[in-house]
Design an enzyme around this catalytic site. Structure first.
Site, PDB file in Angstrom:
ATOM      1  N   SER A  19       0.819  -1.204   0.000  1.00 40.11           N
ATOM      2  CA  SER A  19       0.000   0.000   0.000  1.00 40.11           C
ATOM      3  C   SER A  19       0.855   1.257   0.000  1.00 40.11           C
ATOM      4  O   SER A  19       0.624   2.177  -0.751  1.00 40.11           O
ATOM      5  CB  SER A  19      -0.905   0.018   1.222  1.00 40.11           C
ATOM      6  OG  SER A  19      -2.020  -0.789   0.997  1.00 40.11           O
ATOM      7  N   HIS A  20       1.848   1.285   0.857  1.00 38.22           N
ATOM      8  CA  HIS A  20       2.653   2.496   0.932  1.00 38.22           C
ATOM      9  C   HIS A  20       4.114   2.232   1.274  1.00 38.22           C
ATOM     10  O   HIS A  20       4.847   3.134   1.606  1.00 38.22           O
ATOM     11  CB  HIS A  20       2.029   3.492   1.920  1.00 38.22           C
ATOM     12  CG  HIS A  20       1.616   2.861   3.210  1.00 38.22           C
ATOM     13  ND1 HIS A  20       0.293   2.662   3.539  1.00 38.22           N
ATOM     14  CD2 HIS A  20       2.339   2.338   4.201  1.00 38.22           C
ATOM     15  CE1 HIS A  20       0.240   2.060   4.706  1.00 38.22           C
ATOM     16  NE2 HIS A  20       1.454   1.846   5.132  1.00 38.22           N
ATOM     17  N   ASP A 208      -3.846   5.319  -2.771  1.00 37.14           N
ATOM     18  CA  ASP A 208      -2.609   4.883  -2.127  1.00 37.14           C
ATOM     19  C   ASP A 208      -1.678   4.221  -3.140  1.00 37.14           C
ATOM     20  O   ASP A 208      -1.992   4.150  -4.337  1.00 37.14           O
ATOM     21  CB  ASP A 208      -2.900   3.970  -0.918  1.00 37.14           C
ATOM     22  CG  ASP A 208      -3.477   2.628  -1.310  1.00 37.14           C
ATOM     23  OD1 ASP A 208      -4.034   2.536  -2.416  1.00 37.14           O
ATOM     24  OD2 ASP A 208      -3.371   1.669  -0.523  1.00 37.14           O
ATOM     25  N   ASP A 210      -0.801   1.258  -4.014  1.00 40.54           N
ATOM     26  CA  ASP A 210      -1.261   0.169  -4.869  1.00 40.54           C
ATOM     27  C   ASP A 210      -2.698   0.381  -5.333  1.00 40.54           C
ATOM     28  O   ASP A 210      -3.355  -0.557  -5.788  1.00 40.54           O
ATOM     29  CB  ASP A 210      -1.074  -1.198  -4.198  1.00 40.54           C
ATOM     30  CG  ASP A 210      -1.858  -1.320  -2.906  1.00 40.54           C
ATOM     31  OD1 ASP A 210      -2.446  -0.314  -2.473  1.00 40.54           O
ATOM     32  OD2 ASP A 210      -1.879  -2.422  -2.326  1.00 40.54           O
ATOM     33  N   ASP A 212      -5.669   0.801  -4.212  1.00 40.75           N
ATOM     34  CA  ASP A 212      -6.955   0.247  -3.773  1.00 40.75           C
ATOM     35  C   ASP A 212      -7.732   1.173  -2.842  1.00 40.75           C
ATOM     36  O   ASP A 212      -8.939   1.060  -2.725  1.00 40.75           O
ATOM     37  CB  ASP A 212      -6.790  -1.165  -3.176  1.00 40.75           C
ATOM     38  CG  ASP A 212      -5.854  -1.227  -1.991  1.00 40.75           C
ATOM     39  OD1 ASP A 212      -5.266  -0.183  -1.641  1.00 40.75           O
ATOM     40  OD2 ASP A 212      -5.702  -2.321  -1.422  1.00 40.75           O
ATOM     41  N   ARG A 213      -7.022   2.105  -2.173  1.00 40.07           N
ATOM     42  CA  ARG A 213      -7.759   3.003  -1.288  1.00 40.07           C
ATOM     43  C   ARG A 213      -7.947   4.380  -1.925  1.00 40.07           C
ATOM     44  O   ARG A 213      -7.262   4.716  -2.883  1.00 40.07           O
ATOM     45  CB  ARG A 213      -7.049   3.108   0.070  1.00 40.07           C
ATOM     46  CG  ARG A 213      -7.322   1.854   0.897  1.00 40.07           C
ATOM     47  CD  ARG A 213      -6.726   1.919   2.276  1.00 40.07           C
ATOM     48  NE  ARG A 213      -5.282   1.895   2.203  1.00 40.07           N
ATOM     49  CZ  ARG A 213      -4.498   2.637   2.972  1.00 40.07           C
ATOM     50  NH1 ARG A 213      -5.028   3.456   3.849  1.00 40.07           N
ATOM     51  NH2 ARG A 213      -3.197   2.554   2.866  1.00 40.07           N
ATOM     52  N   THR A 277     -13.226  -6.284  10.093  1.00 39.79           N
ATOM     53  CA  THR A 277     -12.308  -5.596   9.194  1.00 39.79           C
ATOM     54  C   THR A 277     -11.569  -6.612   8.323  1.00 39.79           C
ATOM     55  O   THR A 277     -11.057  -7.608   8.832  1.00 39.79           O
ATOM     56  CB  THR A 277     -11.323  -4.752  10.027  1.00 39.79           C
ATOM     57  OG1 THR A 277     -12.092  -3.837  10.817  1.00 39.79           O
ATOM     58  CG2 THR A 277     -10.369  -3.987   9.155  1.00 39.79           C
ATOM     59  N   GLU A 303     -15.171   0.807   4.085  1.00 44.35           N
ATOM     60  CA  GLU A 303     -14.626   0.791   5.439  1.00 44.35           C
ATOM     61  C   GLU A 303     -14.028   2.152   5.761  1.00 44.35           C
ATOM     62  O   GLU A 303     -13.621   2.889   4.865  1.00 44.35           O
ATOM     63  CB  GLU A 303     -13.604  -0.335   5.599  1.00 44.35           C
ATOM     64  CG  GLU A 303     -12.558  -0.372   4.514  1.00 44.35           C
ATOM     65  CD  GLU A 303     -11.650  -1.596   4.609  1.00 44.35           C
ATOM     66  OE1 GLU A 303     -11.998  -2.573   5.273  1.00 44.35           O
ATOM     67  OE2 GLU A 303     -10.567  -1.532   4.011  1.00 44.35           O
ATOM     68  N   SER A 305     -11.288   3.016   6.810  1.00 49.40           N
ATOM     69  CA  SER A 305      -9.885   3.207   6.467  1.00 49.40           C
ATOM     70  C   SER A 305      -9.698   3.466   4.971  1.00 49.40           C
ATOM     71  O   SER A 305      -8.782   2.944   4.352  1.00 49.40           O
ATOM     72  CB  SER A 305      -9.075   1.998   6.918  1.00 49.40           C
ATOM     73  OG  SER A 305      -9.674   0.815   6.437  1.00 49.40           O
ATOM     74  N   LYS A 316     -10.989  -3.719  -2.644  1.00 49.26           N
ATOM     75  CA  LYS A 316     -11.368  -2.314  -2.688  1.00 49.26           C
ATOM     76  C   LYS A 316     -10.724  -1.688  -3.919  1.00 49.26           C
ATOM     77  O   LYS A 316      -9.705  -2.166  -4.392  1.00 49.26           O
ATOM     78  CB  LYS A 316     -10.997  -1.593  -1.406  1.00 49.26           C
ATOM     79  CG  LYS A 316      -9.590  -1.829  -0.890  1.00 49.26           C
ATOM     80  CD  LYS A 316      -9.456  -1.274   0.516  1.00 49.26           C
ATOM     81  CE  LYS A 316      -8.104  -1.590   1.109  1.00 49.26           C
ATOM     82  NZ  LYS A 316      -8.096  -2.827   1.894  1.00 49.26           N
TER      83      LYS A 316
HETATM   84 MG    MG Z   1      -3.449  -0.389  -0.566  1.00 51.62          MG
END
Ligand code: MG
Length: 501
Positions: A19-20, A208, A210, A212-213, A277, A303, A305, A316
């Site tokens: 993600s990061h 983010d 990758d 997904d968020r 979660t 969610e 987050s 997501k």
């Molecule tokens: Mg991610």
């Protein structure tokens, strides 16, 4: 991609992702396995893989594989080779694909690109998208810029960099600070008075590393992830994927996500799920019909987050959420001769109709594991005592400060309606008589200590009281959460949380 190729070709997919966290040998970089439905592998699969690794006795290498040019789309066939003493390499093919093409094609079936294009073309509309130097930038450039016509100047940091340019690609008010500033906000999500005379775009979004968020912003306005999923549900008519398939059948949120979605589900008579979660719980519900259960699709979930998605995939999907919000804006702005209906207008109208769920999360990171356990165990004892009182007197409540009345307490336990798997100890819930909630969760009990997360939520139905800064609206509940119930300083020594989101 896995789902597109599932029919006999892709049994699953190995995904190099984080993600990061940047790539490289010293970094905490992730390798994930997703199954044929496109979603994260369930525990039964990962456990089986782990057990199989314990039985590995030899590793075979296949030498002499020619170098494949990964920049060229096409199929390369590697012929069977027995030249190596280390073993036989069967004939196989490697196909280099354009993943963005597949994804853009999928999105074009979910949204009305023409309507989004018309919105982006309006002379009174401007947007800013921040790829945070992650992988999303490639997708955003192709889809937002090349296909939908957003100007190149609206896209920032859309060239992926191995180290994310030194940034931390987390789409929230703290880490996406450049975008937050451009959108005229402070890191608390309030209006930045120093920017009050600046030109601020009407729509802002970030993803983010990758992709997904997502974070959604309006002009000087922050949309909380909990509100985002609720508002997408209420505006499902704006999204062809939902509208053309008979409308939403099911919606879901993770337990700590605010109850804003519940109000919409109740009003629209949608099946609502509150799950632990983890995206796999949503994925199971999306796959219910194919596993012989009821069909909950079209399905929407989210969610707190910064994750939002639907049953078009089993993860997501950040860019999906961006297009969902652009579709909602386009839907409310069909007449280009009337003033622009803003993100803030849409959210405030939503609150007027459904009420506002003020919401925030306190994270206490790196707490000594023993201290965190003591804190959580004390809350557990309180829950047991409360439930014992309730058994003898079903009307039992407890009066807390600030006029709040504790009405229901429990430790969240989820029985998956699709595969009947049970997830215990998923969070401690303290629910007030007015629907306000305080939730405690413990996570990351590793060598660096534990994280206590406290989720605080207050429901406000009165439109004249929906305009307070979140910190002010939640002041009394925060006091209850931190001092009266949690006694966090007493157990952990922490006077302040590490992060407030
Ligand atoms: Mg991610």
């Amino acid at each position: 991609m896995i789902r597109e190729r599932e029919n006999g070709i892709a049994y699953g997919g190995i995904i190099l992702t984080a993600s990061h966290n940047p790539g490289g040998p010293d970094e905490d970089f992730g390798i994930k396995y997703n199954t044929g439905n496109g979603g994260p592998a369930p525990e039964s699969v990962t456990d089986a893989i782990f057990n199989a690794t314990k039985k590995v006795t030899q590793i075979k290498f296949c030498p002499n594989i020619p170098t494949i040019d990964l920049t060229k789309i096409g199929i390369t066939t590697i012929k069977k080779s027995t030249s190596s003493s280390n073993g036989v390499c069967d004939t196989f093919t490697v196909e280099v694909i354009d993943a963005v093409e597949d994804y853009a094609k999928l999105l074009s079936t979910l949204f009305d690109f023409n309507k989004i294009r018309t919105l982006l073309n309006r002379s009174d509309f401007s947007m800013c998208y921040d790829g945070l130097s992650g992988v999303a930038g490639i997708y955003a450039t192709r889809i937002l810029q090349d296909i939908l016509g957003a100007p190149a100047s609206a896209l920032h940091n859309c060239t992926p960099l191995p180290d994310f340019g030194g940034h931390h690609p987390d789409p929230n008010l703290t880490y996406a600070h450049d975008l937050v500033e451009i959108m005229g906000l402070t890191r608390e999500g309030t209006i930045n008075q120093q920017k009050i005379n600046d030109h601020v775009p009407d729509f802002g979004a970030a993803q983010d590393g990758d992709a997904d968020r997502n974070m959604i912003l309006g002009k000087r306005f922050f949309v909380t992830p909990s509100d985002s999923v609720a508002i997408i549900a209420a505006n499902q008519a704006a999204i062809p994927f939902f509208a053309n398939n008979g409308g939403l059948k099911g919606v879901a949120r993770s337990m700590p996500t605010s109850c804003a979605l519940d109000r919409v589900a109740e009003s629209l008579n949608l099946r609502l799920f509150e799950v632990p979660t983890g995206w796999k719980f949503f994925g199971n519900l999306m796959d219910s019909a194919s596993l012989g259960g009821p069909d909950y699709n079209p399905f929407l979930c989210g969610e707190e987050s910064f994750g939002t998605g639907s049953n078009h995939v089993r993860e997501k999907d950040g860019l999906w959420a961006v297009l969902a919000w652009l579709s909602i804006l386009a839907y409310h702005n069909q007449n280009s001769n009337t003033p622009l209906v803003s993100i803030e207008n849409i959210v405030r109208r939503h609150w007027e109709k459904f009420g506002r769920n003020y919401y925030c999360r306190y994270d206490y990171e790196g707490v000594q594991t023993a201290d965190a356990d003591s804190c959580i165990n004390a809350l557990r004892t309180r829950i047991t005592n409360f439930q014992n009182q309730k058994q003898t007197n079903s009307n039992y409540t407890e009066t807390l400060s600030g006029g709040f009345t504790l009405a229901t307490v429990d430790e969240f336990r989820y029985v998956d309606p699709v595969d009947n798997s049970v997830s215990d100890k998923q969070g401690l819930r303290f629910i007030m008589s007015d629907g306000s909630r305080i939730v405690y969760r413990l996570s990351g009990t590793g060598s660096v200590g534990a994280t206590i997360r406290v989720y605080i939520e207050k429901y406000e139905a009165d439109p004249t009281k929906q305009d307070k800064p979140t910190a002010e609206a939640l002041k009394e509940l925060v006091h209850i959460a931190v001092n009266e119930l949690g006694q966090i300083e007493k157990f952990t020594g922490r006077k302040e949380p590490t992060v407030i989101t």
